[in-house]
Design an enzyme around this catalytic site. Structure first.
Site, short mmCIF file in Angstrom:
data_model
loop_
_atom_site.label_atom_id
_atom_site.label_comp_id
_atom_site.label_asym_id
_atom_site.label_seq_id
_atom_site.Cartn_x
_atom_site.Cartn_y
_atom_site.Cartn_z
N LYS A 1 0.35 -1.25 -0.03
CA LYS A 1 -0.07 0.32 0.04
C LYS A 1 0.45 1.54 -0.07
O LYS A 1 0.47 2.67 -0.67
CB LYS A 1 -0.48 -0.16 1.26
N LYS B 1 -3.72 -10.00 -7.05
CA LYS B 1 -5.11 -10.11 -6.42
C LYS B 1 -5.88 -9.60 -6.73
O LYS B 1 -5.75 -8.15 -7.05
CB LYS B 1 -4.60 -9.62 -4.85
N LYS C 1 -10.04 -4.49 -4.74
CA LYS C 1 -11.34 -3.73 -4.68
C LYS C 1 -11.41 -2.28 -5.04
O LYS C 1 -11.45 -1.27 -5.65
CB LYS C 1 -12.47 -3.58 -3.78
P1 ATP Z 1 -8.42 -3.45 -0.91
O1 ATP Z 1 -8.51 -3.63 -1.70
O2 ATP Z 1 -8.96 -1.04 -0.35
O3 ATP Z 1 -6.98 -3.29 -0.30
P2 ATP Z 1 -9.66 -5.50 -0.51
O4 ATP Z 1 -10.18 -5.76 -1.88
O5 ATP Z 1 -8.23 -6.73 -0.31
O6 ATP Z 1 -9.54 -4.63 0.11
P3 ATP Z 1 -10.79 -5.86 1.98
O7 ATP Z 1 -11.80 -5.15 2.21
O8 ATP Z 1 -8.94 -5.52 3.08
O9 ATP Z 1 -10.52 -5.99 0.99
O10 ATP Z 1 -10.62 -7.48 2.75
C1 ATP Z 1 -12.43 -8.20 3.18
C2 ATP Z 1 -11.11 -9.17 2.70
O11 ATP Z 1 -11.49 -10.13 1.25
C3 ATP Z 1 -10.60 -10.30 3.38
O12 ATP Z 1 -11.24 -10.83 4.04
C4 ATP Z 1 -9.57 -10.41 2.49
O13 ATP Z 1 -8.91 -11.24 2.79
C5 ATP Z 1 -11.04 -11.03 1.51
N1 ATP Z 1 -10.35 -10.83 -0.29
C6 ATP Z 1 -9.89 -9.49 -0.47
N2 ATP Z 1 -9.83 -9.66 -1.75
C7 ATP Z 1 -9.58 -10.78 -1.64
C8 ATP Z 1 -9.21 -11.95 -3.27
N3 ATP Z 1 -8.80 -11.30 -4.72
N4 ATP Z 1 -9.20 -13.02 -2.84
C9 ATP Z 1 -9.87 -14.05 -1.77
N5 ATP Z 1 -9.89 -13.11 -0.86
C10 ATP Z 1 -10.19 -11.93 -0.54
#
Ligand code: ATP
Ligand code: LTN
Length: 333
Positions: free
Chosen positions: A115, A197, A200
């Site tokens: 980040k 990954k 969002k």
């Molecule tokens: P950002 O993109 O803002 O970093 P993020 O998409 O990683 O956010 P979070 O709100 O940080 O989302 O995560 C919420 C949950 O979703 C966490 O338990 C995280 O492990 C899971 N998660 C997020 N992205 C993935 C993915 N691509 N595959 C599996 N699990 C995910």
């Protein structure tokens, strides 16, 4: 334990539109715990401000994330659904736990490194101490089990280390939590770059399938997904794009990889991508419908927030006052 039940805690940031990564890696698995465990599911808005947010959007997404929790099957009668900033003990415990977390430990967190690279003009102290706030979320509820995607494993281990350290200094105070990382859907990858990954906050909307995307958008995005020059639908090393699509298909249909390989034997990537898109869109259609209904009823969502905050506050305050007593802070009645 609360009323003889073990405790589950998890959180999702209202930092963007939720993706099928959030759904398959986290939210979809949450409701499986509702009967056997006492579950706390939090919209972690304090975490979200570690990267710059537009206030009106943060507010809207907080409602949306709560609505999505419910639309994905979390019954507010059976689960405590709440917003992190409504429970002051999260920020309060985080301050104390900051003093039991080492600079070196936080420097090793890969999410901080990622980040910081992404937001080079805003490497704030909150981004650095993010895992301490996450540890506070978990430890406040004496959590036994934390369902998260595999990307959060390092943070979870740090939460355990902090709990063990604190317990070591002051005697047993916190339950040491275990992670629950779902076997499939562990890590859903970007459709544009299957080595990174699905996130969002990815600026490329075609790389990401959002839970609330229309069927047409979902199918279009899967059709454009990056694969490889081979043309076999087979789960194998080096076939990151196909492996990712197979994992997504498996999560939505419950089929095993060997069944999927058989189903698409002799067929091309085009057929397979369409099938993945349809399975995904069909599975998400009821979620979308329920989400829209809920978002039209703000008063209901606010009622859920209020009831959740009351319940969460009650349990969080109990742990916080125990921690303050152990540390040696004076207490007045
Ligand atoms: P950002 O993109 O803002 O970093 P993020 O998409 O990683 O956010 P979070 O709100 O940080 O989302 O995560 C919420 C949950 O979703 C966490 O338990 C995280 O492990 C899971 N998660 C997020 N992205 C993935 C993915 N691509 N595959 C599996 N699990 C995910
Ligand atoms: N850090 C997590 C979100 C999160 C969380 C938590 C998950 C904040 N607090 C407590 C589980 C338990 C993330 O970025 N996915």
């Amino acid at each position: 334990m609360i009323a003889d039940k073990k405790i589950v805690f998890s959180g999702v940031q209202p930092s963007g539109n939720l993706t099928i990564g959030n759904y398959l890696g986290a939210i979809k698995n949450f409701s499986a715990f509702s009967d056997e465990y006492k579950c706390f599911y939090c919209v972690v808005d304090l975490h979200a401000v570690t990267v710059r947010q537009v206030p009106a959007e943060l507010r809207r997404r907080t409602y949306e994330t709560l609505a999505l929790y419910i639309a994905c099957g979390l019954d507010p009668e059976k689960n405590t659904l709440f917003v992190q900033s409504h429970v002051p003990a999260h920020a309060e415990l985080a301050w104390s736990l900051n003093c039991y977390t080492m600079f070196g430990e936080l420097s090793r967190m890969t999410q901080f490194k990622d980040k910081s690279a992404k937001h080079a003009n805003n490497i704030n102290a909150g981004l650095f101490t993010y895992p301490v706030l996450m540890a506070s979320d978990i430890l406040l509820y004496q959590t036994d089990l934390v369902p998260v995607g595999v990307d959060q494993k390092q943070h979870l281990e740090l939460a355990r280390d902090i709990a063990i350290r604190f317990n070591g200094v002051y005697s047993d105070t916190f339950t040491v939590p275990e992670g629950y990382i779902p076997p499939a859907g562990m890590k859903i990858m970007s459709l544009a770059d299957p080595t990174s990954k699905m996130s969002k906050s990815d600026p490329n909307a075609n790389a990401v399938v959002y839970i609330l995307d229309s069927k047409d958008d979902i199918i279009r995005k899967f059709k454009r997904a990056v694969t490889d020059s081979d043309c076999e639908i087979r789960y194998a090393e080096g076939k990151d794009g196909i492996n990712n699509l197979m994992s997504i298909y498996k999560c939505f249909t419950g089929k095993e990889f060997s069944d999927i390989e058989r189903e698409f034997d002799g067929k091309g990537y085009g057929d397979f991508k369409l099938a993945v898109g349809e399975a995904c869109a069909d599975a998400l259609a009821p979620v979308r419908g329920e989400f829209e209904r809920l978002m039209a009823d703000k008063a209901y969502l606010e009622g859920v927030m209020k009831a959740g905050a009351d319940e969460a506050n009650y349990h969080a305050r109990k742990t916080l006052s125990k921690v303050y007593r152990k540390i040696g802070f004076t207490q007045i009645k």
